[in-house]
Motif scaffolding. Structure first.
Motif, PDB file in Angstrom:
ATOM      1  N   TRP A 100       3.083  -5.415  14.441  1.00 24.06           N
ATOM      2  CA  TRP A 100       3.648  -4.269  13.711  1.00 24.06           C
ATOM      3  C   TRP A 100       2.591  -3.206  13.482  1.00 24.06           C
ATOM      4  O   TRP A 100       2.909  -2.007  13.467  1.00 24.06           O
ATOM      5  CB  TRP A 100       4.317  -4.709  12.417  1.00 24.06           C
ATOM      6  N   ALA A 137      -8.703   2.859   8.876  1.00 21.95           N
ATOM      7  CA  ALA A 137      -8.765   3.250   7.468  1.00 21.95           C
ATOM      8  C   ALA A 137      -7.707   2.520   6.645  1.00 21.95           C
ATOM      9  O   ALA A 137      -7.926   2.231   5.471  1.00 21.95           O
ATOM     10  CB  ALA A 137      -8.591   4.758   7.341  1.00 21.95           C
ATOM     11  N   ALA A 138      -6.552   2.236   7.263  1.00 23.09           N
ATOM     12  CA  ALA A 138      -5.461   1.634   6.501  1.00 23.09           C
ATOM     13  C   ALA A 138      -5.629   0.130   6.366  1.00 23.09           C
ATOM     14  O   ALA A 138      -5.363  -0.430   5.304  1.00 23.09           O
ATOM     15  CB  ALA A 138      -4.127   1.963   7.159  1.00 23.09           C
ATOM     16  N   PHE A 139      -6.032  -0.521   7.444  1.00 23.66           N
ATOM     17  CA  PHE A 139      -6.111  -1.989   7.428  1.00 23.66           C
ATOM     18  C   PHE A 139      -7.499  -2.448   7.868  1.00 23.66           C
ATOM     19  O   PHE A 139      -7.652  -3.046   8.941  1.00 23.66           O
ATOM     20  CB  PHE A 139      -5.045  -2.581   8.356  1.00 23.66           C
ATOM     21  N   PRO A 140      -8.520  -2.173   7.050  1.00 22.46           N
ATOM     22  CA  PRO A 140      -9.889  -2.466   7.488  1.00 22.46           C
ATOM     23  C   PRO A 140     -10.120  -3.945   7.793  1.00 22.46           C
ATOM     24  O   PRO A 140     -10.868  -4.269   8.708  1.00 22.46           O
ATOM     25  CB  PRO A 140     -10.759  -2.011   6.305  1.00 22.46           C
ATOM     26  N   PHE A 167       5.024  -5.234   8.277  1.00 22.78           N
ATOM     27  CA  PHE A 167       4.390  -4.802   7.031  1.00 22.78           C
ATOM     28  C   PHE A 167       3.841  -5.975   6.219  1.00 22.78           C
ATOM     29  O   PHE A 167       3.469  -5.805   5.071  1.00 22.78           O
ATOM     30  CB  PHE A 167       5.350  -3.965   6.176  1.00 22.78           C
ATOM     31  N   GLY A 168       3.809  -7.172   6.816  1.00 26.85           N
ATOM     32  CA  GLY A 168       3.297  -8.337   6.093  1.00 26.85           C
ATOM     33  C   GLY A 168       1.826  -8.575   6.379  1.00 26.85           C
ATOM     34  O   GLY A 168       1.286  -8.107   7.375  1.00 26.85           O
ATOM     35  N   THR A 169       1.187  -9.314   5.514  1.00 27.88           N
ATOM     36  CA  THR A 169      -0.225  -9.641   5.669  1.00 27.88           C
ATOM     37  C   THR A 169      -0.390 -10.696   6.753  1.00 27.88           C
ATOM     38  O   THR A 169       0.309 -11.704   6.741  1.00 27.88           O
ATOM     39  CB  THR A 169      -0.790 -10.202   4.355  1.00 27.88           C
ATOM     40  N   PRO A 170      -1.289 -10.466   7.717  1.00 26.28           N
ATOM     41  CA  PRO A 170      -1.504 -11.479   8.761  1.00 26.28           C
ATOM     42  C   PRO A 170      -2.336 -12.645   8.248  1.00 26.28           C
ATOM     43  O   PRO A 170      -3.178 -12.480   7.363  1.00 26.28           O
ATOM     44  CB  PRO A 170      -2.282 -10.703   9.829  1.00 26.28           C
TER      45      PRO A 170
ATOM     46  N   GLY B 179       4.029 -10.480   0.340  1.00 27.30           N
ATOM     47  CA  GLY B 179       3.308 -10.511   1.609  1.00 27.30           C
ATOM     48  C   GLY B 179       2.957  -9.138   2.148  1.00 27.30           C
ATOM     49  O   GLY B 179       2.362  -9.027   3.204  1.00 27.30           O
ATOM     50  N   PHE B 180       3.310  -8.092   1.421  1.00 28.86           N
ATOM     51  CA  PHE B 180       3.092  -6.734   1.936  1.00 28.86           C
ATOM     52  C   PHE B 180       1.607  -6.441   2.130  1.00 28.86           C
ATOM     53  O   PHE B 180       0.803  -6.658   1.224  1.00 28.86           O
ATOM     54  CB  PHE B 180       3.707  -5.727   0.962  1.00 28.86           C
ATOM     55  N   GLU B 181       1.258  -5.969   3.323  1.00 25.06           N
ATOM     56  CA  GLU B 181      -0.127  -5.602   3.600  1.00 25.06           C
ATOM     57  C   GLU B 181      -0.351  -4.164   3.120  1.00 25.06           C
ATOM     58  O   GLU B 181       0.290  -3.236   3.582  1.00 25.06           O
ATOM     59  CB  GLU B 181      -0.398  -5.714   5.105  1.00 25.06           C
ATOM     60  N   TRP B 183      -1.700  -0.473   2.524  1.00 27.69           N
ATOM     61  CA  TRP B 183      -2.315   0.537   3.391  1.00 27.69           C
ATOM     62  C   TRP B 183      -3.461   1.167   2.601  1.00 27.69           C
ATOM     63  O   TRP B 183      -3.254   2.136   1.879  1.00 27.69           O
ATOM     64  CB  TRP B 183      -1.332   1.628   3.772  1.00 27.69           C
ATOM     65  N   VAL B 184      -4.659   0.640   2.796  1.00 31.20           N
ATOM     66  CA  VAL B 184      -5.789   1.108   1.994  1.00 31.20           C
ATOM     67  C   VAL B 184      -5.974   2.622   2.105  1.00 31.20           C
ATOM     68  O   VAL B 184      -6.332   3.298   1.143  1.00 31.20           O
ATOM     69  CB  VAL B 184      -7.071   0.376   2.441  1.00 31.20           C
TER      70      VAL B 184
END
Lengths: 341, 218
Positions: A100, A137-140, A167-170, B179-181, B183-184
């Motif tokens: 994603w 920048a968004a997902f370092p 949109f979930g954390t891997p 679980g939402f990642e 967006w830093v």
């Protein structure tokens, strides 16, 4: 309404000899030149690379098509330029990045890096790098977690992190391998130069094998479809600057060969910095632009907080390339540059 | 700042009270149309609550300064008007600074120097110069209310998007699943620019006048 460029008007330095090259033909050749690197990425990272690259390219092509329709313009998918953007963007991503995120970055690359400026020929920055910079920048964390290359089951299974829900954390199921640059920066260990040159290290999908990237670049240079001055400028600056530093203190600073073949330098110099739209037009401008990128790469790698700086170096140089062109206005024949300007 | 005030729109004298209000809130929205007050707009909108607080603080100062400037509009000499406006504005900014400290020290820390910087917010000086100095107190109040609420609305738009994507919450309440990642980038300055740009695009689209019938499509 129609604001597309006049196709009969060509702006270039003299001599004005037409080579018969079209956007489509050049772009097809760039794809051809990228094929060995793509093939190696799939060989080194297996299914993960195949799926990432496919998703990246497909997202970019679809985004371009839809955005063209949205803007009421004819779709420009057929000129192949967006395929390059998608492929290059995919090659800069770390293996095992959730799909994603691959989609999101591809959408940003085409929408914010290209379409917002008005499409091919108007973009200020290399679109592929815009997408990657956003992700960085968004997902370092996800962007700096490296799944190791040449794992035994790479052709049979996918890293679990790739299939994270949208949109979930891997979740990473393997211990990640440090890239040669991260190892240099944080663990003070240097990788073997031959390994780097042949691509036997970990890293982003397409940046590992310097040999194949060089071959692809040389093919384009031989066909006169790439401005060789830009990579020449980059390599010269990197070799000179890191060479001087290495001579001054061989313990603290790695050798120029390590700097040259590690990280994304080769891929960036050959295929990203040479983006025809975002680089300067004049020959001298191209050298300067290359030297600027090379110097920035060395500075960011050795003194910056991040292990790798090729992406930011190229984006910064993209931003100043119109200024470089203005600085190096060629003097028209028979006139003199006025002294006060 | 000078060039902003020179081109700042003035509502027509004959315009009705509702018109004066709507002009500030929507038609000449300080952020989305006039693109003023960019410093607080980009700097403190990393959460909806910060944006709201900043907007309300600015609205308060705007209401007070517009009222006082309008009251004193015949007494202030033309030559020293800008200095006088700044003095009036600075007085109320100092007051607001203390009020926020008294209400919530945490919020005061989150807003940082940007509360004091309301003094140099173009919107406030712009309204004093372009509107309050030449209109009645009642109309100046309405104008301040419209512009202030328009500013609050804009900051809320930016703040909510940035908070939802950057922290997964809205006004501190979790709105997205665990679980939402996050967006830093949305909490960083770059995210402010992205979000502002996208909102400007949205409003450009909403406000776009329909194409004239005589125009032919190619």
């Amino acid at each position: 309404m129609d604001e597309r460029p006049n196709k009969t008007l060509k702006i270039s330095a003299a001599p004005h000899l037409a080579s018969g090259a079209s956007v489509e033909r050049i772009m097809r050749n760039v794809v051809l030149a990228l094929l060995p690197t793509t093939g190696f990425a799939v060989y080194a990272f297996g299914l993960a690379a195949l799926l990432s690259l496919f998703t990246a390219t497909l997202t970019c092509v679809l985004a371009e098509h839809l955005l063209c329709k949205l803007a009421g313009r004819p779709s420009t998918v057929k000129d192949w330029s967006v395929v390059i953007t998608g492929l290059l963007y995919g090659l800069t991503l770390p293996p095992g990045l959730p799909l994603w995120m691959v989609c999101l970055g591809g959408l940003i690359a085409v929408a914010m890096g290209k379409a917002l400026y008005g499409g091919l020929g108007y973009n200020l920055f290399n679109p592929a790098l815009v997408g990657r910079a956003f992700l960085q920048a968004a997902f370092p964390t996800a962007m700096t977690t490296w799944t190791p290359a040449f794992s035994a089951d790479r052709f049979t299974s996918l890293p679990g992190s790739m299939l994270a829900p949208p949109f979930g954390t891997p979740h990473y199921d393997q211990i990640s391998g440090a890239t040669p640059l991260a190892a240099m920066k944080f663990e003070q260990t240097l990788s073997d130069t031959v390994d780097l040159f042949l691509g036997l290290t970990s890293g982003s999908l397409g940046e590992t094998c310097s040999l194949l990237i060089l071959l692809g670049g040389l093919y384009l240079i031989a066909r006169r479809m790439m401005n060789w001055r830009i990579p020449a400028g980059i390599f010269t600056a990197v070799i000179l600057l890191s060479g001087l530093l290495h001579l001054s203190d061989a313990q603290a600073y790695p050798s120029p060969l390590f700097m040259l073949f590690s990280g994304g330098l080769m891929l960036g110099a050959m295929f990203m910095a040479t983006d025809m739209v975002a680089s300067p037009i004049t020959p001298l401008g191209c050298y300067l632009y290359g030297v600027l990128i090379g110097a920035l790469v060395v500075v960011i790698r050795l003194w910056g907080g991040m292990p790798e700086g090729v992406m930011y170096a190229i984006l910064l140089a993209n931003a100043v390339s119109p200024l470089i062109d203005r600085l190096i206005q060629p003097v028209a024949y028979g006139t003199r540059r006025s002294k006060d300007s | 700042m000078e060039h902003h005030t020179a081109t700042s729109p003035t509502a027509d004298d004959s315009a009705g009270d509702t018109d004066v209000f709507i002009t500030g809130l929507w038609r000449q929205n300080p952020v989305f149309v006039q693109v003023l007050g960019m410093c607080p707009t980009l700097a403190v909108t990393n959460s909806a609550l910060n944006g709201l607080a900043m907007g309300l603080a600015t609205t308060f100062v705007l209401l007070m300064s517009n009222t006082l400037v309008s009251l004193l509009r015949k007494a202030i000499p033309r030559q020293v008007r800008i200095a006088s406006y700044i003095l009036i504005i600075a007085t109320f900014v100092t007051a607001v600074d203390y009020i926020i400290q008294a209400l919530s020290l945490e919020l005061h820390k989150a807003l940082g120097a940007f509360v004091s910087l309301i003094v140099v917010n173009c919107i406030i000086l712009g309204r004093a110069e372009a509107f309050a100095s030449r209109n009645s107190v009642r109309r100046s109040l309405l104008d301040a209310l419209g512009m202030g609420l328009g500013f609050v609305f804009a900051l809320l738009c930016l703040g909510s998007v940035r908070e939802i994507l950057g922290s997964g919450t809205l006004v501190g309440i979790a709105v997205l699943p665990d679980g939402f990642e996050k967006w830093v980038v949305m909490l960083l300055p770059a995210g402010g620019f992205f979000t502002l740009g996208l909102w400007l695009m949205v409003f450009k689209r909403i406000k776009r006048e329909p194409p004239r019938a005589t125009e032919t499509q190619p």
